[in-house]
Design an enzyme around this catalytic site. Structure first.
Site, PDB file in Angstrom:
ATOM      1  N   LYS A 182     -11.787  -6.372   7.833  1.00  0.00           N
ATOM      2  CA  LYS A 182     -11.017  -6.461   8.947  1.00  0.00           C
ATOM      3  C   LYS A 182     -10.159  -4.848   9.019  1.00  0.00           C
ATOM      4  CE  LYS A 182      -6.713  -7.481   9.186  1.00  0.00           C
ATOM      5  NZ  LYS A 182      -6.327  -6.391  10.040  1.00  0.00           N
ATOM      6  N   GLY A 233      -3.568   0.302   2.393  1.00  0.00           N
ATOM      7  CA  GLY A 233      -2.466  -0.022   3.438  1.00  0.00           C
ATOM      8  C   GLY A 233      -1.308   0.210   2.811  1.00  0.00           C
ATOM      9  N   SER A 234      -0.185  -0.268   3.277  1.00  0.00           N
ATOM     10  CA  SER A 234       1.065   0.083   2.688  1.00  0.00           C
ATOM     11  C   SER A 234       1.542  -0.725   1.295  1.00  0.00           C
ATOM     12  CB  SER A 234       2.438  -0.293   3.886  1.00  0.00           C
ATOM     13  OG  SER A 234       2.166  -1.711   3.938  1.00  0.00           O
ATOM     14  N   THR A 235       2.501  -0.266   0.650  1.00  0.00           N
ATOM     15  CA  THR A 235       2.710  -0.943  -0.536  1.00  0.00           C
ATOM     16  C   THR A 235       3.326  -2.352  -0.502  1.00  0.00           C
ATOM     17  OG1 THR A 235       3.132   0.974  -1.768  1.00  0.00           O
ATOM     18  CG2 THR A 235       4.350  -0.878  -2.612  1.00  0.00           C
ATOM     19  N   GLY A 238       0.560  -4.587   0.450  1.00  0.00           N
ATOM     20  CA  GLY A 238      -0.407  -4.736  -0.809  1.00  0.00           C
ATOM     21  C   GLY A 238       0.480  -5.784  -1.798  1.00  0.00           C
ATOM     22  N   GLU A 255      -5.282   0.104  -2.683  1.00  0.00           N
ATOM     23  CA  GLU A 255      -4.944   1.614  -2.662  1.00  0.00           C
ATOM     24  C   GLU A 255      -3.657   1.507  -1.443  1.00  0.00           C
ATOM     25  OE1 GLU A 255      -6.223   3.873  -4.243  1.00  0.00           O
ATOM     26  OE2 GLU A 255      -8.221   3.172  -4.395  1.00  0.00           O
ATOM     27  N   CYS A 289      -3.243   9.298   3.036  1.00  0.00           N
ATOM     28  CA  CYS A 289      -2.168   8.664   1.621  1.00  0.00           C
ATOM     29  C   CYS A 289      -2.025   9.767   0.743  1.00  0.00           C
ATOM     30  CB  CYS A 289      -3.258   7.440   0.929  1.00  0.00           C
ATOM     31  SG  CYS A 289      -4.827   8.018   0.697  1.00  0.00           S
ATOM     32  N   GLU A 386       8.211   7.761   1.595  1.00  0.00           N
ATOM     33  CA  GLU A 386       6.917   8.080   2.229  1.00  0.00           C
ATOM     34  C   GLU A 386       6.883   8.394   3.560  1.00  0.00           C
ATOM     35  OE1 GLU A 386       3.556   5.488   2.669  1.00  0.00           O
ATOM     36  OE2 GLU A 386       2.218   6.984   2.150  1.00  0.00           O
TER      37      GLU A 386
HETATM   38  P1  NAD Z   1      -0.221  -1.838   6.779  1.00  0.00           P
HETATM   39  O1  NAD Z   1       0.006  -2.452   5.275  1.00  0.00           O
HETATM   40  O2  NAD Z   1       0.727  -1.998   7.731  1.00  0.00           O
HETATM   41  O3  NAD Z   1      -1.616  -2.369   7.120  1.00  0.00           O
HETATM   42  C1  NAD Z   1      -2.942  -2.334   6.496  1.00  0.00           C
HETATM   43  C2  NAD Z   1      -3.819  -3.514   7.007  1.00  0.00           C
HETATM   44  O4  NAD Z   1      -3.391  -4.605   6.589  1.00  0.00           O
HETATM   45  C3  NAD Z   1      -3.709  -3.738   8.417  1.00  0.00           C
HETATM   46  O5  NAD Z   1      -5.443  -3.826   8.473  1.00  0.00           O
HETATM   47  C4  NAD Z   1      -3.006  -4.869   8.654  1.00  0.00           C
HETATM   48  O6  NAD Z   1      -3.533  -5.572   9.857  1.00  0.00           O
HETATM   49  C5  NAD Z   1      -3.226  -5.576   7.324  1.00  0.00           C
HETATM   50  N1  NAD Z   1      -2.208  -6.783   7.080  1.00  0.00           N
HETATM   51  C6  NAD Z   1      -0.990  -6.663   7.631  1.00  0.00           C
HETATM   52  N2  NAD Z   1      -0.251  -7.678   7.034  1.00  0.00           N
HETATM   53  C7  NAD Z   1      -1.170  -8.344   6.154  1.00  0.00           C
HETATM   54  C8  NAD Z   1      -1.231  -9.443   5.285  1.00  0.00           C
HETATM   55  N3  NAD Z   1       0.123 -10.111   5.108  1.00  0.00           N
HETATM   56  N4  NAD Z   1      -2.372  -9.767   4.453  1.00  0.00           N
HETATM   57  C9  NAD Z   1      -3.224  -8.863   4.493  1.00  0.00           C
HETATM   58  N5  NAD Z   1      -3.299  -7.782   5.494  1.00  0.00           N
HETATM   59  C10 NAD Z   1      -2.424  -7.481   6.220  1.00  0.00           C
HETATM   60  O7  NAD Z   1      -0.463  -0.445   6.463  1.00  0.00           O
HETATM   61  P2  NAD Z   1      -0.869   0.882   7.665  1.00  0.00           P
HETATM   62  O8  NAD Z   1       0.579   0.995   8.369  1.00  0.00           O
HETATM   63  O9  NAD Z   1      -2.189   0.303   8.454  1.00  0.00           O
HETATM   64  O10 NAD Z   1      -1.307   2.192   6.909  1.00  0.00           O
HETATM   65  C11 NAD Z   1      -0.340   3.053   6.241  1.00  0.00           C
HETATM   66  C12 NAD Z   1      -0.208   2.922   4.883  1.00  0.00           C
HETATM   67  O11 NAD Z   1      -1.335   2.950   4.370  1.00  0.00           O
HETATM   68  C13 NAD Z   1       0.700   4.058   4.054  1.00  0.00           C
HETATM   69  O12 NAD Z   1       1.478   3.639   3.266  1.00  0.00           O
HETATM   70  C14 NAD Z   1      -0.392   4.581   3.348  1.00  0.00           C
HETATM   71  O13 NAD Z   1       0.155   5.649   2.305  1.00  0.00           O
HETATM   72  C15 NAD Z   1      -1.421   3.856   3.186  1.00  0.00           C
HETATM   73  N6  NAD Z   1      -2.666   4.308   2.656  1.00  0.00           N
HETATM   74  C16 NAD Z   1      -2.993   4.399   1.438  1.00  0.00           C
HETATM   75  C17 NAD Z   1      -4.212   4.698   1.026  1.00  0.00           C
HETATM   76  C18 NAD Z   1      -4.623   4.913  -0.488  1.00  0.00           C
HETATM   77  O14 NAD Z   1      -5.871   5.121  -0.652  1.00  0.00           O
HETATM   78  N7  NAD Z   1      -3.887   4.766  -1.459  1.00  0.00           N
HETATM   79  C19 NAD Z   1      -5.224   5.299   2.073  1.00  0.00           C
HETATM   80  C20 NAD Z   1      -4.768   5.298   3.358  1.00  0.00           C
HETATM   81  C21 NAD Z   1      -3.344   4.817   3.721  1.00  0.00           C
END
Ligand code: NAD
Length: 484
Positions: A182, A233-235, A238, A255, A289, A386
């Site tokens: 997704k 995604g975000s911490t 995560g 990640e 990231c 961040e």
């Molecule tokens: P986010 O956590 O808001 O969303 C990421 C994904 O999670 C989206 O697809 C979202 O729809 C989904 N999501 C939202 N709530 C959820 C839940 N409760 N359970 C499961 N999935 C859920 O992150 P974002 O704003 O899309 O991305 C930016 C963040 O991603 C930044 O913090 C960045 O550092 C991080 N990031 C990390 C890496 C890495 O490899 N470490 C790479 C790219 C981005």
């Protein structure tokens, strides 16, 4: 319902709307609703993505489960299919890179490079051997085998949608798993389109790509079928994923966020490094990231570095990424743009000064000028958090032990870099940094298919890429025989 696409006025793009259906079992997932995806440069609708609902997940996961056994049984076919997927993605670059720019905001050249890198990653994993060890055991040997987990759920963010999806797809499928993926609701269209294209080269059910507004992500993690969740995604999210996955003892690879420091020593040639350092921080508007998020510059070169970075920032062309002259597009979404503006305001309230940028241009789209902040210190939010946007604080330091402490402060540990002409000193400092990857005289130098990428502390759990990333999609099975 078929998803629709709307071409922006003046943009000559083929009608891609038939590619935006969600894919499960090799065919469209029937949906009754769609959601709009906006172009962050214009705020116009790029297209409409299908809204798959949580109650449709049983059917999607059942397709992935049915595909598991035949997919696991033929390693040669899996390798061939991944090569064919790489070829299909390469061939789609011209058709789809404009779409990626339209939904994500990045300049066209960077969107094209996502397609190239996606193909590189697929070919790397197609050719990677699955580990297998024969180890001495009693008076004979034991076989240690890698076995696929089964069905894997994958969730991706909006900053590098295609590459980060392929970082999951390639190793998971190579190991013999099937996947339900997704993408972010901000950038679902390119991933859906690629899922549609790959129907031609992957057996039905092996790769299922769905979209929908949250809480679809949470429903994916909570579903009983997947044996693993691979999340980028975000911490904050995560942690929720880890908590939900724990209920079913699902494996996780997480990640997550970072606050990646670059330490610049007094012996660098500022003019020589400024351009590289700038783009290591600002590519994709800092929405990477592993981007440099805070610079620690030795006090003897600090002023010169601030000036050099500010000169580059002020001369960088910002605009709609579909214009080939543009180097920085908009931020991806208004919340992210507002966060950057808020962090800059907060820094100014705490004594920071603007060396370049610092404003939101008066134009449509989620733009923010590339910004260099001077007179900042640890303890100010833009240094401690961040920012994930086009603002870079440059902090002065005097003492090596102090700067190492500063770099290791805080909850993250994703990437870091040390810049010095004295490589022994740089290596000695690198050895003391708590981060998943540390680069010397460049930042993010190890983000390649064959090296492990992952974060320490709250930057994640586990790694992607290389044989280590492949192992993360396997369980070990040991075969011994009686008496040996
Ligand atoms: P986010 O956590 O808001 O969303 C990421 C994904 O999670 C989206 O697809 C979202 O729809 C989904 N999501 C939202 N709530 C959820 C839940 N409760 N359970 C499961 N999935 C859920 O992150 P974002 O704003 O899309 O991305 C930016 C963040 O991603 C930044 O913090 C960045 O550092 C991080 N990031 C990390 C890496 C890495 O490899 N470490 C790479 C790219 C981005």
């Amino acid at each position: 319902m078929r998803a629709r696409v709307t071409n922006s006025p003046g943009v000559d793009r083929p009608d891609l709307s038939t590619l935006f259906a969600a894919t499960a079992d090799g065919i469209d997932v029937p949906t009754t609703a769609t959601f709009a995806v906006l172009n962050p440069a214009t705020e116009h609708v790029v297209g409409y993505a299908p809204s798959v609902t949580p109650d449709q997940l049983d059917g999607v996961f059942a397709a992935a489960e049915r595909a598991c056994q035949p997919w696991q049984s033929d390693e040669g076919a899996r390798r061939q299919a991944l090569h064919a997927a790489a070829d299909a993605i390469d061939a789609a670059t011209d058709e789809l890179s404009g779409l990626l720019t339209a939904e994500q905001g990045k300049p066209l050249a960077e969107a094209r490079s996502e397609f190239t890198r996606a193909a590189v990653w697929l070919r790397y994993f197609a050719d990677l051997q699955l580990g297998h060890e024969d180890v001495p055991h009693l008076d004979g040997r034991a076989a240690v085998q890698r076995r696929p987990l089964g069905v894997v759920a994958a969730i991706t963010p909006w900053n590098v949608p295609l590459v980060l999806a392929v970082w999951k797809i390639a190793p998971a499928l190579r190991a013999g798993n099937t996947m339900v993926l997704k993408p972010s609701p901000f950038t679902p269209l390119t991933t859906l389109a690629v899922g549609h294209l790959l129907r031609r080269v992957l057996p039905a059910g092996v790769l299922n790509i769905i979209a929908g507004p949250d809480p679809l992500g949470a429903a994916l993690v909570a579903h009983p079928t997947p044996r693993k969740v691979s999340f980028t995604g975000s911490t904050a999210t995560g942690i929720k994923v880890a908590q939900a996955a724990a209920a079913g003892l699902k494996r996780v690879t997480l990640e997550l966020g970072g606050n990646d420091p670059a330490i610049i020593f007094d012996d660098v040639d500022v003019t020589a490094i400024a351009e590289t350092l700038f783009w290591n921080a600002f590519t994709n508007n800092g929405q990477i990231c592993r981007a440099v998020k805070r610079v620690y510059a030795h006090e003897s070169i600090h002023a010169e570095l601030v000036e050099a970075l500010a000169t580059i920032a002020a001369s960088t062309k910002v605009g709609d990424g579909s214009d080939p002259a543009v180097r920085l597009g908009p931020l991806n979404n208004p919340a992210q743009r507002d966060r950057v503006a808020e962090l800059v305001r907060d820094a100014l309230d705490h004594g920071a000064t603007v060396a370049a940028g610092g404003r939101q241009p008066a134009r449509p789209g989620y733009f923010y000028e590339p910004t260099i902040l001077d007179n900042v210190t640890d303890g100010v939010r833009v240094v401690d958090e961040e920012q994930f946007g086009p603002v870079l604080p440059v902090v002065a330091f005097r003492d090596t032990a102090d700067v190492i402490r500063s770099a290791n402060r805080g909850p993250y540990g994703l990437t870091a870099s040390v810049w010095s002409n004295d490589l022994d000193r740089a290596r000695a400092v690198a050895d003391q940094l708590d981060a998943g990857q540390v680069s010397l005289n460049v930042h993010g130098g190890g983000v390649v298919p064959h090296l492990p990428f992952g974060g320490h502390k709250l930057s994640g759990i586990g790694v992607e890429n290389g044989p280590w990333g492949l192992d993360a999609y396997c369980d070990l099975r040991v075969i011994t025989s009686a008496g040996r």
